[in-house]
Design an enzyme around this catalytic site. Structure first.
Site, mmCIF file in Angstrom:
data_model
loop_
_atom_site.group_PDB
_atom_site.id
_atom_site.type_symbol
_atom_site.label_atom_id
_atom_site.label_comp_id
_atom_site.label_asym_id
_atom_site.label_seq_id
_atom_site.Cartn_x
_atom_site.Cartn_y
_atom_site.Cartn_z
ATOM 1 N N HIS A 46 0.827 -1.204 0.000
ATOM 2 C CA HIS A 46 0.000 0.000 0.000
ATOM 3 C C HIS A 46 0.863 1.256 0.000
ATOM 4 C CE1 HIS A 46 -2.150 3.191 2.343
ATOM 5 N NE2 HIS A 46 -3.048 2.959 1.416
ATOM 6 N N GLU A 49 2.055 1.957 -3.428
ATOM 7 C CA GLU A 49 0.961 2.551 -4.203
ATOM 8 C C GLU A 49 0.939 4.069 -4.036
ATOM 9 O OE1 GLU A 49 -3.252 3.894 -3.340
ATOM 10 O OE2 GLU A 49 -3.117 1.781 -2.785
ATOM 11 N N HIS A 50 1.104 4.545 -2.806
ATOM 12 C CA HIS A 50 1.162 5.981 -2.547
ATOM 13 C C HIS A 50 2.394 6.611 -3.207
ATOM 14 C CE1 HIS A 50 -1.797 7.037 0.826
ATOM 15 N NE2 HIS A 50 -2.091 5.793 0.475
ATOM 16 N N GLU A 126 -3.757 7.824 7.844
ATOM 17 C CA GLU A 126 -4.754 6.901 7.279
ATOM 18 C C GLU A 126 -4.989 5.719 8.224
ATOM 19 O OE1 GLU A 126 -5.612 4.589 3.024
ATOM 20 O OE2 GLU A 126 -3.700 5.616 3.370
#
Length: 408
Positions: A46, A49-50, A126
């Site tokens: 993840h 991905e950022h 997040e």
């Protein structure tokens, strides 16, 4: 009609020409999800991905955003437990630009120390946001109960502890293992212009796998029944109950979706009618299916006041007991079939929907059914298959997670 091109390095390009539209959706699908991480890597899929949006050798992060905003396009990404997708949707005549920028992000991202530190804080927020929402957190706790010794049970976002260790070396090492050509599918759907497929093959069909490259494979983890309860300062108690179910490749998959709809997938479902409409025990109650390459889960979620929690659990148990003892009715099954047909066809209204469907089909199934073939499969769902699933799924011991206020 879906066209499949396999580049010389193994990258697969899946294209669906939709000449009647004026848009185009393209996605880079990578067979890399959180379930393929080590304990130390938890959350890095993840995080990468950022990071692919933070700037390349050719464009800053601002320039990437501005180029898409300027043409009214969209660019985004998501990470799941099994895969990652970077995608864009643009007007058809901007297809070349969209593909060029996605390729630039995929191959030329910089991963500077400053960007890593900045994005580390963003992802940390997040994580905290997810933990602050008990409706999200209860599902994370549930998966930890279900698969305590497998990456499937760990959060996609990772933890503050693992997040703190990520650096450029870890990012590049992980990408060298998982972002190899055999793990990549480029899915494109819409009004595909002349020469665009050749451009995609030129951009993505040349790079070679590193020496560290692996082909991601499922782990077939055993399901663990059990219960976890977490107290926190909330007005409501949140409960999630999960039973082991079937994989996405199981031939009973469409029957599983139909059974979920009957039990708790919509407003006419057993759970919604029993729990909310008839007894008023909860505002939110529903069920859903999760299916991966090797395993699956059938999950029920509901939230209620602390004083109604015991009654809520009893009613959920009673509803499931009624399904086990009496099965479903012919009318319920026929309604579920029509619901499935409608949601499937209506879910293919846009180019992004086709791009997503084709990307997943190629990455997971290596099979592309036509709309008519899928509708035929749905129509073939039988009472016998539904009964088999009821026995297979609902007669097992579940995993349970509860988050709510302390008892007074």
């Amino acid at each position: 009609m879906v066209q499949i091109i396999t580049a010389k390095n193994g990258v697969r390009i899946v294209a669906e020409q939709m000449s009647h539209v004026r848009s185009l959706s393209v996605g880079i699908w990578v067979n890399a999800g959180s379930r393929y991480e080590t304990i130390e890597e938890n959350g890095i899929t993840h995080f990468i991905e950022h990071m692919l949006f933070k700037g390349t050798k050719n464009r800053t992060a601002r320039q990437i955003a501005e180029e898409f905003d300027r043409i009214g396009g969209e660019i985004n990404a998501f990470t799941s437990k099994e895969n990652t997708c970077y995608y864009a949707k643009v007007l058809d005549h901007h297809g070349e630009m969209a593909v060029t920028i996605l390729a630039d992000m995929f191959f030329n991202s910089l991963f500077t120390k400053e960007d890593i530190e900045r994005e580390r804080q963003v992802v940390l927020e997040e994580i905290y946001m997810s933990e602050d929402d008990p409706a999200d957190d209860v599902h994370e706790k549930l998966w930890a109960v279900m698969y305590p010794n497998d990456a499937l049970g760990r959060p996609i976002l990772g933890t503050p502890e693992t997040l703190a260790t990520f650096d450029e070396a870890m990012i590049r090492s992980y990408m060298a293992k998982h972002y190899n050509p055999q793990n990549v599918v480029i899915s494109i759907a819409g009004n595909i212009g002349e020469g665009l497929l050749e451009q995609i093959e030129q951009l993505f069909g040349q790079y070679e796998a590193s020496e560290q490259a692996i082909v991601s494979k499922p782990s077939f983890p055993p399901f663990t029944a059990g219960e976890i309860e977490k107290t926190r300062d909330t007005e409501q108690a949140h409960i999630a109950i999960s039973f082991p179910a079937i994989s996405v490749k199981d031939p009973k998959m469409y029957s599983f979706i139909a059974l979920n709809n009957i039990i708790g997938g919509n407003m006419s479902s057993r759970l919604f009618q029993d729990v909310r409409e008839e007894r008023g025990l909860a505002y939110s109650v529903f069920s859903y299916q999760s299916s991966y390459e090797d395993v699956g889960a059938f999950t029920i979620y509901a939230s209620a006041s602390k004083q109604n929690l015991d009654a809520l659990k009893q009613q959920i148990d009673q509803t499931l007991f009624d399904v086990v003892i009496g099965g479903v009715t012919e009318e319920e099954l026929e309604n579920a079939k029509e619901q499935l047909k409608g949601s499937f066809v209506l879910g293919l209204e846009g180019t992004e929907d086709h791009m997503n469907r084709n990307g997943v089909n190629e990455l997971i199934h290596q099979n592309h059914r036509t709309v008519d073939e899928v509708l035929t499969k749905i129509e073939a769902i039988s009472m016998e298959t539904i009964d088999e699933l009821i026995t297979q799924v609902l007669l097992t011991e579940p995993a349970i997670a509860i988050i709510g206020p302390e008892n007074e």
